[in-house]
Motif scaffolding. Sequence first.
Motif, PDB file in Angstrom:
ATOM      1  N   GLY A  18      -1.247  -0.116 -11.600  1.00  0.00           N
ATOM      2  CA  GLY A  18      -2.291  -0.173 -10.595  1.00  0.00           C
ATOM      3  C   GLY A  18      -1.808  -0.717  -9.262  1.00  0.00           C
ATOM      4  N   CYS A  19      -2.761  -1.258  -8.494  1.00  0.00           N
ATOM      5  CA  CYS A  19      -2.522  -1.600  -7.090  1.00  0.00           C
ATOM      6  C   CYS A  19      -2.986  -3.020  -6.787  1.00  0.00           C
ATOM      7  CB  CYS A  19      -3.272  -0.628  -6.181  1.00  0.00           C
ATOM      8  SG  CYS A  19      -2.957   1.112  -6.534  1.00  0.00           S
ATOM      9  N   TYR A  20      -2.579  -3.509  -5.613  1.00  0.00           N
ATOM     10  CA  TYR A  20      -2.842  -4.873  -5.166  1.00  0.00           C
ATOM     11  C   TYR A  20      -3.884  -4.849  -4.054  1.00  0.00           C
ATOM     12  CZ  TYR A  20      -1.673  -9.487  -3.149  1.00  0.00           C
ATOM     13  OH  TYR A  20      -1.717 -10.768  -2.657  1.00  0.00           O
ATOM     14  N   ILE A  21      -5.009  -5.531  -4.253  1.00  0.00           N
ATOM     15  CA  ILE A  21      -6.124  -5.443  -3.322  1.00  0.00           C
ATOM     16  C   ILE A  21      -5.806  -6.048  -1.964  1.00  0.00           C
ATOM     17  CG2 ILE A  21      -7.231  -7.596  -4.028  1.00  0.00           C
ATOM     18  CD1 ILE A  21      -8.917  -4.230  -3.026  1.00  0.00           C
ATOM     19  N   ASN A  22      -4.850  -6.961  -1.850  1.00  0.00           N
ATOM     20  CA  ASN A  22      -4.488  -7.480  -0.532  1.00  0.00           C
ATOM     21  C   ASN A  22      -3.673  -6.478   0.288  1.00  0.00           C
ATOM     22  OD1 ASN A  22      -5.851  -9.865  -0.502  1.00  0.00           O
ATOM     23  ND2 ASN A  22      -4.063 -11.180  -0.586  1.00  0.00           N
ATOM     24  N   TYR A  23      -3.277  -5.371  -0.343  1.00  0.00           N
ATOM     25  CA  TYR A  23      -2.726  -4.231   0.377  1.00  0.00           C
ATOM     26  C   TYR A  23      -3.708  -3.069   0.211  1.00  0.00           C
ATOM     27  CZ  TYR A  23       1.775  -6.735   0.016  1.00  0.00           C
ATOM     28  OH  TYR A  23       2.798  -7.678   0.068  1.00  0.00           O
ATOM     29  N   PRO A  24      -4.892  -3.167   0.775  1.00  0.00           N
ATOM     30  CA  PRO A  24      -5.924  -2.167   0.504  1.00  0.00           C
ATOM     31  C   PRO A  24      -5.561  -0.796   1.059  1.00  0.00           C
ATOM     32  CG  PRO A  24      -6.603  -3.569   2.328  1.00  0.00           C
ATOM     33  CD  PRO A  24      -5.342  -4.178   1.753  1.00  0.00           C
ATOM     34  N   ASP A  25      -5.942   0.222   0.317  1.00  0.00           N
ATOM     35  CA  ASP A  25      -5.660   1.611   0.676  1.00  0.00           C
ATOM     36  C   ASP A  25      -6.925   2.428   0.434  1.00  0.00           C
ATOM     37  OD1 ASP A  25      -4.669   4.169   1.052  1.00  0.00           O
ATOM     38  OD2 ASP A  25      -3.567   4.212  -0.844  1.00  0.00           O
ATOM     39  N   SER A  26      -7.640   2.726   1.496  1.00  0.00           N
ATOM     40  CA  SER A  26      -8.912   3.435   1.365  1.00  0.00           C
ATOM     41  C   SER A  26      -8.740   4.858   0.844  1.00  0.00           C
ATOM     42  CB  SER A  26      -9.646   3.454   2.706  1.00  0.00           C
ATOM     43  OG  SER A  26      -9.983   2.150   3.120  1.00  0.00           O
ATOM     44  N   ASP A  27      -7.529   5.412   0.917  1.00  0.00           N
ATOM     45  CA  ASP A  27      -7.291   6.744   0.361  1.00  0.00           C
ATOM     46  C   ASP A  27      -7.701   6.818  -1.103  1.00  0.00           C
ATOM     47  OD1 ASP A  27      -6.162   7.361   2.794  1.00  0.00           O
ATOM     48  OD2 ASP A  27      -4.108   7.588   2.032  1.00  0.00           O
ATOM     49  N   LEU A  28      -7.530   5.726  -1.818  1.00  0.00           N
ATOM     50  CA  LEU A  28      -7.784   5.741  -3.261  1.00  0.00           C
ATOM     51  C   LEU A  28      -9.258   5.915  -3.601  1.00  0.00           C
ATOM     52  CD1 LEU A  28      -5.302   2.911  -4.312  1.00  0.00           C
ATOM     53  CD2 LEU A  28      -4.975   5.390  -4.487  1.00  0.00           C
ATOM     54  N   ALA A  29     -10.132   5.651  -2.628  1.00  0.00           N
ATOM     55  CA  ALA A  29     -11.566   5.845  -2.840  1.00  0.00           C
ATOM     56  C   ALA A  29     -12.051   7.194  -2.324  1.00  0.00           C
ATOM     57  CB  ALA A  29     -12.351   4.723  -2.159  1.00  0.00           C
ATOM     58  N   ASP A  30     -11.133   8.011  -1.841  1.00  0.00           N
ATOM     59  CA  ASP A  30     -11.460   9.329  -1.295  1.00  0.00           C
ATOM     60  C   ASP A  30     -11.089  10.400  -2.318  1.00  0.00           C
ATOM     61  OD1 ASP A  30     -11.648  11.719   0.071  1.00  0.00           O
ATOM     62  OD2 ASP A  30     -10.712  10.967   1.905  1.00  0.00           O
ATOM     63  N   PRO A  31     -12.061  11.105  -2.894  1.00  0.00           N
ATOM     64  CA  PRO A  31     -11.745  12.114  -3.920  1.00  0.00           C
ATOM     65  C   PRO A  31     -10.796  13.204  -3.421  1.00  0.00           C
ATOM     66  CG  PRO A  31     -14.100  11.643  -3.860  1.00  0.00           C
ATOM     67  CD  PRO A  31     -13.501  10.965  -2.669  1.00  0.00           C
ATOM     68  N   ALA A  32     -10.803  13.442  -2.125  1.00  0.00           N
ATOM     69  CA  ALA A  32      -9.900  14.463  -1.587  1.00  0.00           C
ATOM     70  C   ALA A  32      -8.453  13.996  -1.592  1.00  0.00           C
ATOM     71  CB  ALA A  32     -10.328  14.832  -0.165  1.00  0.00           C
ATOM     72  N   LEU A  33      -8.239  12.699  -1.631  1.00  0.00           N
ATOM     73  CA  LEU A  33      -6.885  12.147  -1.599  1.00  0.00           C
ATOM     74  C   LEU A  33      -6.469  11.523  -2.931  1.00  0.00           C
ATOM     75  CD1 LEU A  33      -7.066  10.488   1.940  1.00  0.00           C
ATOM     76  CD2 LEU A  33      -5.852  12.591   1.319  1.00  0.00           C
ATOM     77  N   ASN A  34      -7.423  11.195  -3.761  1.00  0.00           N
ATOM     78  CA  ASN A  34      -7.134  10.675  -5.099  1.00  0.00           C
ATOM     79  C   ASN A  34      -7.836  11.568  -6.111  1.00  0.00           C
ATOM     80  OD1 ASN A  34      -6.697   9.301  -7.472  1.00  0.00           O
ATOM     81  ND2 ASN A  34      -8.030   7.561  -6.967  1.00  0.00           N
ATOM     82  N   ASP A  35      -7.123  12.575  -6.582  1.00  0.00           N
ATOM     83  CA  ASP A  35      -7.680  13.487  -7.591  1.00  0.00           C
ATOM     84  C   ASP A  35      -7.045  13.238  -8.953  1.00  0.00           C
ATOM     85  OD1 ASP A  35      -5.143  14.440  -7.143  1.00  0.00           O
ATOM     86  OD2 ASP A  35      -5.746  16.459  -6.546  1.00  0.00           O
ATOM     87  N   SER A  36      -6.586  12.002  -9.162  1.00  0.00           N
ATOM     88  CA  SER A  36      -5.868  11.649 -10.389  1.00  0.00           C
ATOM     89  C   SER A  36      -6.785  11.480 -11.596  1.00  0.00           C
ATOM     90  CB  SER A  36      -5.112  10.332 -10.175  1.00  0.00           C
ATOM     91  OG  SER A  36      -6.036   9.262  -9.986  1.00  0.00           O
ATOM     92  N   GLY A  37      -8.077  11.291 -11.353  1.00  0.00           N
ATOM     93  CA  GLY A  37      -8.987  10.954 -12.437  1.00  0.00           C
ATOM     94  C   GLY A  37      -9.049   9.469 -12.722  1.00  0.00           C
ATOM     95  N   VAL A  38      -8.237   8.670 -12.015  1.00  0.00           N
ATOM     96  CA  VAL A  38      -8.251   7.215 -12.157  1.00  0.00           C
ATOM     97  C   VAL A  38      -9.005   6.636 -10.962  1.00  0.00           C
ATOM     98  CG1 VAL A  38      -6.891   5.126 -12.471  1.00  0.00           C
ATOM     99  CG2 VAL A  38      -6.002   7.328 -13.272  1.00  0.00           C
ATOM    100  N   PRO A  39     -10.183   6.074 -11.154  1.00  0.00           N
ATOM    101  CA  PRO A  39     -10.946   5.552 -10.018  1.00  0.00           C
ATOM    102  C   PRO A  39     -10.257   4.362  -9.377  1.00  0.00           C
ATOM    103  CG  PRO A  39     -11.993   4.934 -12.086  1.00  0.00           C
ATOM    104  CD  PRO A  39     -10.892   5.884 -12.437  1.00  0.00           C
TER     105      PRO A  39
END
Length: 546
Positions: free
Chosen positions: A488-509
Amino acid sequence: MGDFSRRNFVRDAAVLGGAAVALPAIGPGGSTATAAAGAAETAATGVAADAPVTVRKGESRYPSLVSGANLRFTGSPDRIHVVSTADQVVQVVQEAVDAGQRIAVRSGGHCDENFTTSDGIRVVIDMAGMDAVTYDDGRGAFAVEPGARLGQVYRVLYKGWGVTIPGGVCPTVGAGGHIVGGGYGALSRRFGLTVDHLYGVEVVVVDAAGRAKKVVATREPDDPNRELWWAHTGAGGGNFGVITRYWLKSPGAGPAPGDQLPKPPSEVLVTDISWSWEGMTEAAFSRLLRNFSQWYEQNSDPGSAHTKLFSRLTPQHRSAGGFRLTAQLDASVPDAEKVLDAHLDAVNAGTGLTYSVSDRSKVPWLYAVTDWFGLVEASMPRWKAKSAYQRKAFTDAQLKALYRHLTRDDYANPYALVAMVGFGGQINAVDPAATAVAQRDSVLKLLYVSHWTDPADEPKDISWVRGIYRDVHAETGGVPRPGGVTDGCYINYPDSDLADPALNDSGVPWQQLYFKDNYGRLQQTKAEWDPRNLFTHALAIQGSTL
């Protein structure tokens, strides 16, 4: 923010004939009594005795107060309040709630995304006036206000009591956002995350009736507000209210202030080395990165003899000419020079490469964490970052993707890189449910980032970051899926791409990537303490709304 800061970056030097680009950085006093205890602290206060500084559109200070360190984002709030007391925060929050205005909070301003500058934010609460670092006799813990910068926190704690917190070494990062997201740095392998030493928080919250009030929450088992404390041990900022004070004391600490937080080493052995891209084959590059990741996979158990050693390898795009490794080791370790040499030999073994040494010296710890060029460096104004936890050594596919993107001929930016940061050790001694930080068996933390100055370069630089990230993690859907090689990822390095279905189509929210199994508990805390969903942003905890 600010562990290994995305912006602390550029150094003028030469590396083996190429331009050397520096790496992102890891991040006295007497006693004072705090306010009254218990119920009095949870009651709402009235109007603050003295008003905050208020800056509005049209004033000369306004342009300097509507953006943080990342100049990609500039807000347009109606007003900015620079507060100096918790009562002022209550007043400002209440006024905004009564007027139906959206609030954002800024401490050091190092956020990777537009959490304090997005459209719709009408009121910014700037915590710069709340920067005290003291010892609280009443609570028997160190009190740190959110506007204090990390460099100040380290100096006050160390000069006054000989203690520290295991945070980052970017000295201008604010404690407000850094601690609540977890907080890690060069001493974390030895002492754990900063939140592992968090005793309590004071937070201005808003109840269902729209009433702003101060609340104190601690880790004491019988504290009725304990879940609010727990949520501040890694959920990230901007979720539950406005933090106005942290209290820090290690679990099981003794009664004397000098025994209540970790004692850093008196001196550290540091080194800064670099390799040239010239003549480096893919095989040599891959062997170097594999060696580095394997060393951490083999030496990151909590009981490892190497938790006093920290290093960071940062492959930069080939246009930089070369890339660096920096390391720090407690100088009191027996045969410290040999221990450090063994680490460097293990990283370089079998590559056929020769590295250049820019520095190898023994320096005072306080100098290393606040001034040494190997960790604390200059900045660039714009960046895009992504993160990943690595649980095991790099796979062949990951190494191929890293090499391909770092040597691309159709893209040239010496400030594009992947920082590979030593992790694990004492961090991994903590149960994943004990704090909001669920990643407790990783060995490396990765930071993918591109920096630039000209706004016109933004599309190509963001595209590069997205491309390398997607391809390095292609085996798990383009994101560092938890539970396998990555976690997974570290919230202090936030990446809004991961909340965008067009940019995160991995199936992992995105919630699973950042918080894993802790997210449901965070949602319950959000519903209880921010029932009106007033504190929100692109990666905010989602609770109930009215």
